[in-house]
Design an enzyme around this catalytic site. Sequence first.
Site, PDB file in Angstrom:
ATOM      1  N   ASP A   9       0.910  -1.163  -0.044  1.00 58.66           N
ATOM      2  CA  ASP A   9       0.079  -0.007  -0.093  1.00 58.66           C
ATOM      3  C   ASP A   9       0.909   1.076   0.030  1.00 58.66           C
ATOM      4  O   ASP A   9       2.134   1.111   0.411  1.00 58.66           O
ATOM      5  CB  ASP A   9      -0.929   0.040   1.307  1.00 58.66           C
ATOM      6  CG  ASP A   9      -1.707   1.148   1.324  1.00 58.66           C
ATOM      7  OD1 ASP A   9      -2.439   1.722   0.538  1.00 58.66           O
ATOM      8  OD2 ASP A   9      -1.661   1.932   2.634  1.00 58.66           O
ATOM      9  N   ASP A  11      -0.033   5.018   0.903  1.00 52.53           N
ATOM     10  CA  ASP A  11      -0.409   5.977   2.158  1.00 52.53           C
ATOM     11  C   ASP A  11      -0.073   5.168   3.503  1.00 52.53           C
ATOM     12  O   ASP A  11      -0.836   4.236   3.588  1.00 52.53           O
ATOM     13  CB  ASP A  11      -1.490   6.652   1.807  1.00 52.53           C
ATOM     14  CG  ASP A  11      -1.326   8.019   1.049  1.00 52.53           C
ATOM     15  OD1 ASP A  11      -0.191   8.554   1.073  1.00 52.53           O
ATOM     16  OD2 ASP A  11      -2.558   8.341   0.579  1.00 52.53           O
ATOM     17  N   GLY A  46      -7.695   5.009   3.746  1.00 49.27           N
ATOM     18  CA  GLY A  46      -7.831   3.705   2.776  1.00 49.27           C
ATOM     19  C   GLY A  46      -8.878   3.404   2.005  1.00 49.27           C
ATOM     20  O   GLY A  46      -8.549   2.623   1.071  1.00 49.27           O
ATOM     21  N   ARG A  49     -11.671   8.331  -2.865  1.00 49.90           N
ATOM     22  CA  ARG A  49     -11.930   9.672  -2.869  1.00 49.90           C
ATOM     23  C   ARG A  49     -13.320  10.077  -2.679  1.00 49.90           C
ATOM     24  O   ARG A  49     -14.119  10.694  -2.084  1.00 49.90           O
ATOM     25  CB  ARG A  49     -11.289  10.572  -3.744  1.00 49.90           C
ATOM     26  CG  ARG A  49     -11.045  11.918  -3.455  1.00 49.90           C
ATOM     27  CD  ARG A  49     -10.710  12.819  -4.688  1.00 49.90           C
ATOM     28  NE  ARG A  49      -9.361  12.149  -5.194  1.00 49.90           N
ATOM     29  CZ  ARG A  49      -9.239  12.243  -6.663  1.00 49.90           C
ATOM     30  NH1 ARG A  49      -9.995  13.038  -7.366  1.00 49.90           N
ATOM     31  NH2 ARG A  49      -8.055  11.855  -6.999  1.00 49.90           N
ATOM     32  N   SER A 116      -5.062   5.182  -4.061  1.00 53.48           N
ATOM     33  CA  SER A 116      -4.802   6.608  -4.572  1.00 53.48           C
ATOM     34  C   SER A 116      -4.842   6.801  -5.997  1.00 53.48           C
ATOM     35  O   SER A 116      -4.155   5.870  -6.563  1.00 53.48           O
ATOM     36  CB  SER A 116      -3.438   7.039  -3.866  1.00 53.48           C
ATOM     37  OG  SER A 116      -3.327   8.262  -4.427  1.00 53.48           O
ATOM     38  N   LYS A 117      -5.400   7.704  -6.477  1.00 53.82           N
ATOM     39  CA  LYS A 117      -5.227   8.001  -8.253  1.00 53.82           C
ATOM     40  C   LYS A 117      -4.087   8.786  -8.422  1.00 53.82           C
ATOM     41  O   LYS A 117      -3.651   9.017  -9.271  1.00 53.82           O
ATOM     42  CB  LYS A 117      -6.395   8.991  -8.462  1.00 53.82           C
ATOM     43  CG  LYS A 117      -7.704   7.913  -8.521  1.00 53.82           C
ATOM     44  CD  LYS A 117      -8.691   8.687  -9.227  1.00 53.82           C
ATOM     45  CE  LYS A 117      -9.872   7.805  -9.837  1.00 53.82           C
ATOM     46  NZ  LYS A 117     -10.947   7.549  -8.917  1.00 53.82           N
ATOM     47  N   ASN A 118      -3.257   9.356  -7.005  1.00 54.15           N
ATOM     48  CA  ASN A 118      -2.192  10.073  -7.260  1.00 54.15           C
ATOM     49  C   ASN A 118      -0.723   9.297  -7.239  1.00 54.15           C
ATOM     50  O   ASN A 118       0.237   9.680  -6.862  1.00 54.15           O
ATOM     51  CB  ASN A 118      -2.079  11.159  -6.308  1.00 54.15           C
ATOM     52  CG  ASN A 118      -3.327  12.266  -6.642  1.00 54.15           C
ATOM     53  OD1 ASN A 118      -3.657  12.654  -7.794  1.00 54.15           O
ATOM     54  ND2 ASN A 118      -4.237  12.352  -5.368  1.00 54.15           N
ATOM     55  N   ASP A 170      -1.466  -0.471   6.165  1.00 56.70           N
ATOM     56  CA  ASP A 170      -1.609   0.041   7.320  1.00 56.70           C
ATOM     57  C   ASP A 170      -3.186   0.325   7.811  1.00 56.70           C
ATOM     58  O   ASP A 170      -3.523   0.954   8.722  1.00 56.70           O
ATOM     59  CB  ASP A 170      -1.162   1.688   7.394  1.00 56.70           C
ATOM     60  CG  ASP A 170      -1.598   2.506   6.405  1.00 56.70           C
ATOM     61  OD1 ASP A 170      -2.004   2.334   5.315  1.00 56.70           O
ATOM     62  OD2 ASP A 170      -2.052   3.681   6.832  1.00 56.70           O
TER      63      ASP A 170
HETATM   64 MG    MG Z   1      -2.915   3.200   3.643  1.00 57.52          MG
END
Ligand code: MG
Length: 213
Positions: A9, A11, A46, A49, A116-118, A170
């Site tokens: 993952d 973030d 997690g 958006r 994430s799209k980023n 996480d």
């Molecule tokens: Mg995460």
Amino acid sequence: MTIKGLIFDLDGVIVNTEHNHFLSWKAIADKLSISFTERENEQLKGISRIDSLKVLLKMGKVEISTNDFDALILEKNEHYLASIADLSEKDILPGVKVLLEDAQSKGIKMAIGSSSKNARFILNQLGLTDYFEAIIDGNGVAHPKPHPEVFLNAANELGLEIANCIVFEDAESGIEAALKGGFYVVAVGNPHVADQASEFIPSMLDFNVEDYA
Ligand SMILES: [Mg+2]
């Protein structure tokens, strides 16, 4: 267990942009007069958006039009992108770079499995893109976490069996996704989810790939 692949993952595992997300959602919440603290933010970690905004609106019992919804989704992302534009190698979480280098030198394949799209933008900022043979992000999956699709696609792109991959996560939704997919899941850093995963480590410094290879 013979480990041939590591799926991360992004973030909260490789870099911590949770606070950037929190501040961006806080700006949206303030605009809608919804009370929003770090505590409420836990529910957004997690998930995608779009789902995050749905949860936020539900928290505040606020209803808005589809147009306003779309505009807020864009606004949140612009706020977030502006806040992460100065991310660099110094923001990589402890132990990550050593693990990536160690795993690479042992021929272990690596992938990103992120909502994430980023993800690609962030990996470029951190200078880590080249370590990963597969980057599965929020742009490439039909079903977001806790659906296992993101991790199944990652293993598939690496050309590996699920039984030979470890997922690092996480967040609750990500751990659930990986377990549903049949993966061995290492929870990193977040003690609140420690007992939900196959194993818990306080940080990446506590993971030694040699214990699994
Ligand atoms: Mg995460």
